[in-house]
Write a protein that holds these residues in place. Structure first.
Motif, PDB file in Angstrom:
ATOM      1  N   GLU A   5      37.709  37.138  48.178  1.00 34.69           N
ATOM      2  CA  GLU A   5      38.814  38.021  47.815  1.00 34.69           C
ATOM      3  C   GLU A   5      40.153  37.505  48.342  1.00 34.69           C
ATOM      4  O   GLU A   5      41.185  37.891  47.861  1.00 34.69           O
ATOM      5  CB  GLU A   5      38.602  39.440  48.353  1.00 34.69           C
ATOM      6  N   LYS A   6      40.151  36.650  49.361  1.00 33.63           N
ATOM      7  CA  LYS A   6      41.394  36.187  49.957  1.00 33.63           C
ATOM      8  C   LYS A   6      41.854  34.895  49.312  1.00 33.63           C
ATOM      9  O   LYS A   6      41.095  33.955  49.153  1.00 33.63           O
ATOM     10  CB  LYS A   6      41.221  35.950  51.458  1.00 33.63           C
ATOM     11  N   MET A   7      43.128  34.876  48.926  1.00 30.29           N
ATOM     12  CA  MET A   7      43.729  33.658  48.390  1.00 30.29           C
ATOM     13  C   MET A   7      44.171  32.803  49.572  1.00 30.29           C
ATOM     14  O   MET A   7      44.615  33.341  50.591  1.00 30.29           O
ATOM     15  CB  MET A   7      44.949  34.001  47.531  1.00 30.29           C
ATOM     16  N   PRO A   8      44.081  31.491  49.469  1.00 30.17           N
ATOM     17  CA  PRO A   8      44.563  30.643  50.554  1.00 30.17           C
ATOM     18  C   PRO A   8      46.076  30.762  50.692  1.00 30.17           C
ATOM     19  O   PRO A   8      46.777  31.030  49.713  1.00 30.17           O
ATOM     20  CB  PRO A   8      44.162  29.233  50.119  1.00 30.17           C
ATOM     21  N   LYS A   9      46.600  30.584  51.885  1.00 30.16           N
ATOM     22  CA  LYS A   9      48.043  30.653  52.120  1.00 30.16           C
ATOM     23  C   LYS A   9      48.700  29.436  51.480  1.00 30.16           C
ATOM     24  O   LYS A   9      48.301  28.301  51.711  1.00 30.16           O
ATOM     25  CB  LYS A   9      48.349  30.666  53.620  1.00 30.16           C
ATOM     26  N   THR A  10      49.690  29.691  50.632  1.00 23.08           N
ATOM     27  CA  THR A  10      50.429  28.609  49.977  1.00 23.08           C
ATOM     28  C   THR A  10      51.904  28.964  49.966  1.00 23.08           C
ATOM     29  O   THR A  10      52.291  30.077  50.332  1.00 23.08           O
ATOM     30  CB  THR A  10      49.973  28.406  48.515  1.00 23.08           C
ATOM     31  N   LYS A  11      52.714  28.027  49.517  1.00 21.99           N
ATOM     32  CA  LYS A  11      54.146  28.285  49.386  1.00 21.99           C
ATOM     33  C   LYS A  11      54.473  28.976  48.063  1.00 21.99           C
ATOM     34  O   LYS A  11      55.605  29.331  47.810  1.00 21.99           O
ATOM     35  CB  LYS A  11      54.921  26.975  49.500  1.00 21.99           C
ATOM     36  N   ALA A  12      53.480  29.119  47.192  1.00 20.62           N
ATOM     37  CA  ALA A  12      53.692  29.786  45.905  1.00 20.62           C
ATOM     38  C   ALA A  12      53.974  31.265  46.133  1.00 20.62           C
ATOM     39  O   ALA A  12      53.670  31.811  47.188  1.00 20.62           O
ATOM     40  CB  ALA A  12      52.456  29.625  45.028  1.00 20.62           C
ATOM     41  N   GLN A  13      54.548  31.902  45.119  1.00 13.61           N
ATOM     42  CA  GLN A  13      54.818  33.336  45.253  1.00 13.61           C
ATOM     43  C   GLN A  13      53.511  34.079  45.482  1.00 13.61           C
ATOM     44  O   GLN A  13      52.456  33.647  45.037  1.00 13.61           O
ATOM     45  CB  GLN A  13      55.549  33.868  44.037  1.00 13.61           C
ATOM     46  N   SER A  14      53.604  35.186  46.185  1.00 13.54           N
ATOM     47  CA  SER A  14      52.385  35.935  46.493  1.00 13.54           C
ATOM     48  C   SER A  14      51.784  36.516  45.223  1.00 13.54           C
ATOM     49  O   SER A  14      52.482  36.821  44.270  1.00 13.54           O
ATOM     50  CB  SER A  14      52.686  37.040  47.499  1.00 13.54           C
ATOM     51  N   LYS A  15      50.502  36.641  45.220  1.00 10.85           N
ATOM     52  CA  LYS A  15      49.777  37.155  44.057  1.00 10.85           C
ATOM     53  C   LYS A  15      48.980  38.382  44.478  1.00 10.85           C
ATOM     54  O   LYS A  15      48.640  38.555  45.630  1.00 10.85           O
ATOM     55  CB  LYS A  15      48.845  36.081  43.501  1.00 10.85           C
ATOM     56  N   VAL A  16      48.666  39.198  43.508  1.00 13.83           N
ATOM     57  CA  VAL A  16      47.887  40.408  43.722  1.00 13.83           C
ATOM     58  C   VAL A  16      46.652  40.319  42.847  1.00 13.83           C
ATOM     59  O   VAL A  16      46.727  39.902  41.692  1.00 13.83           O
ATOM     60  CB  VAL A  16      48.714  41.666  43.341  1.00 13.83           C
ATOM     61  N   ARG A  17      45.527  40.699  43.378  1.00 14.76           N
ATOM     62  CA  ARG A  17      44.288  40.669  42.609  1.00 14.76           C
ATOM     63  C   ARG A  17      44.261  41.851  41.639  1.00 14.76           C
ATOM     64  O   ARG A  17      44.556  42.988  42.011  1.00 14.76           O
ATOM     65  CB  ARG A  17      43.088  40.736  43.551  1.00 14.76           C
ATOM     66  N   VAL A  18      43.899  41.574  40.384  1.00  8.65           N
ATOM     67  CA  VAL A  18      43.811  42.604  39.351  1.00  8.65           C
ATOM     68  C   VAL A  18      42.452  42.466  38.681  1.00  8.65           C
ATOM     69  O   VAL A  18      42.077  41.379  38.250  1.00  8.65           O
ATOM     70  CB  VAL A  18      44.925  42.429  38.296  1.00  8.65           C
ATOM     71  N   ASP A  19      41.722  43.557  38.594  1.00  9.96           N
ATOM     72  CA  ASP A  19      40.438  43.555  37.904  1.00  9.96           C
ATOM     73  C   ASP A  19      40.639  44.160  36.520  1.00  9.96           C
ATOM     74  O   ASP A  19      41.205  45.234  36.383  1.00  9.96           O
ATOM     75  CB  ASP A  19      39.395  44.372  38.673  1.00  9.96           C
ATOM     76  N   VAL A  20      40.171  43.438  35.503  1.00  8.15           N
ATOM     77  CA  VAL A  20      40.341  43.862  34.116  1.00  8.15           C
ATOM     78  C   VAL A  20      39.003  43.747  33.406  1.00  8.15           C
ATOM     79  O   VAL A  20      38.281  42.773  33.593  1.00  8.15           O
ATOM     80  CB  VAL A  20      41.384  42.972  33.402  1.00  8.15           C
TER      81      VAL A  20
END
Length: 83
Positions: A5-20
């Motif tokens: 469930e955890k995204m690795p720390k990156t310099k990219a903009q933060s993301k949110v998990r969405v279930d569809v």
């Protein structure tokens, strides 16, 4: 190893998990396209969401502009007939 469930720390903009929930045939088609085009499935989902949002926003903006134009015309016609 971190939980999935955890995204690795990156310099990219933060993301949110969405279930569809989507139809299984659509999911399979997306997976096939991703593989054929060299995308990861997650990248293709993000691309589809962004492209879809762009198309929807464009349609929504056009609809809003058209509604505003109709209202202006209606007001102008009302003022014209009142003269």
């Amino acid at each position: 190893m971190e939980p999935a469930e955890k995204m690795p720390k990156t310099k990219a903009q933060s993301k949110v998990r969405v279930d569809v929930y989507i139809p299984a045939p659509l999911k399979e088609e997306i997976e096939q396209i991703a593989e054929a085009d060299g995308w990861t499935v997650a990248e293709l989902y993000r691309l589809l969401i962004l492209d879809g949002l762009s198309v929807y926003s464009e349609k929504s903006n056009k609809r809003l502009v058209n509604e505003q134009m109709r209202m202006k015309r209606k007001v102008a016609d009302t003022e014209e007939s009142a003269k």
